[in-house]
Design a protein around this motif. Sequence first.
Motif, PDB file in Angstrom:
ATOM      1  N   ALA A  97       0.812  -1.227   0.000  1.00  0.00           N
ATOM      2  CA  ALA A  97       0.000   0.000   0.000  1.00  0.00           C
ATOM      3  C   ALA A  97       0.840   1.269   0.000  1.00  0.00           C
ATOM      4  O   ALA A  97       0.541   2.225   0.697  1.00  0.00           O
ATOM      5  N   VAL A  98       1.906   1.275  -0.780  1.00  0.00           N
ATOM      6  CA  VAL A  98       2.776   2.447  -0.854  1.00  0.00           C
ATOM      7  C   VAL A  98       2.012   3.601  -1.517  1.00  0.00           C
ATOM      8  O   VAL A  98       1.282   3.402  -2.477  1.00  0.00           O
ATOM      9  N   SER A  99       2.161   4.782  -0.978  1.00  0.00           N
ATOM     10  CA  SER A  99       1.462   5.957  -1.497  1.00  0.00           C
ATOM     11  C   SER A  99       2.300   6.639  -2.584  1.00  0.00           C
ATOM     12  O   SER A  99       3.524   6.472  -2.630  1.00  0.00           O
ATOM     13  N   PRO A 100       1.660   7.431  -3.444  1.00  0.00           N
ATOM     14  CA  PRO A 100       2.428   8.195  -4.440  1.00  0.00           C
ATOM     15  C   PRO A 100       3.470   9.096  -3.778  1.00  0.00           C
ATOM     16  O   PRO A 100       4.585   9.224  -4.279  1.00  0.00           O
ATOM     17  N   GLN A 101       3.119   9.701  -2.642  1.00  0.00           N
ATOM     18  CA  GLN A 101       4.068  10.567  -1.944  1.00  0.00           C
ATOM     19  C   GLN A 101       5.283   9.784  -1.463  1.00  0.00           C
ATOM     20  O   GLN A 101       6.412  10.271  -1.547  1.00  0.00           O
ATOM     21  N   HIS A 129      -1.714   8.587  -9.946  1.00  0.00           N
ATOM     22  CA  HIS A 129      -2.273   7.363  -9.376  1.00  0.00           C
ATOM     23  C   HIS A 129      -3.760   7.275  -9.691  1.00  0.00           C
ATOM     24  O   HIS A 129      -4.498   8.237  -9.468  1.00  0.00           O
ATOM     25  N   ASP A 131      -6.831   6.298  -8.425  1.00  0.00           N
ATOM     26  CA  ASP A 131      -7.415   5.962  -7.126  1.00  0.00           C
ATOM     27  C   ASP A 131      -8.934   5.964  -7.246  1.00  0.00           C
ATOM     28  O   ASP A 131      -9.564   7.017  -7.211  1.00  0.00           O
ATOM     29  N   ARG A 134     -11.144   7.696  -4.307  1.00  0.00           N
ATOM     30  CA  ARG A 134     -11.160   9.137  -4.077  1.00  0.00           C
ATOM     31  C   ARG A 134     -12.418   9.739  -4.652  1.00  0.00           C
ATOM     32  O   ARG A 134     -12.835   9.386  -5.743  1.00  0.00           O
TER      33      ARG A 134
END
Length: 148
Positions: A97-101, A129, A131, A134
Amino acid sequence: MLLLEIRHDGEVYALNCGHPWPYLLSGSRVELLARAEPLPPLGPFPLPAELPSTSCGPLQPGEALFLHTDGAEDARDARGRFFPLAAVLGEVVRIPAVSPQAVLKAVFAGLLRHTGGRPSDDVALLVLHNDPHRTSTTANHPMAHHVQ
């Protein structure tokens, strides 16, 4: 120049004039978005009469595109070795679950370590991403659009 069109159904089309291809980040996979030869860079050569776009396939929910300038790929360490961008991306996407940031932070930190804190060229990094969870912000921001 790299121009990407991401359609409402997620299909990605690209017009690439001398730019590095983005990487597709899908789960723990990292691969170039396309392997087609880019058109010549804008400016030094006349453009062809037809500017064909490249079909790159769909950007599925949960997938991301990692876009970068050539300054990221061409960055060298003190021994002249290139920055291993694809390998660094491969390590980062193994994190669940790595985030774009987090992707941006890890790649930039790795690039600075590799170059001793002094890249010799400008560097731009961007993660797009898809998502699906969202909510759309178009009601609050008429120019905003999410890939869904």
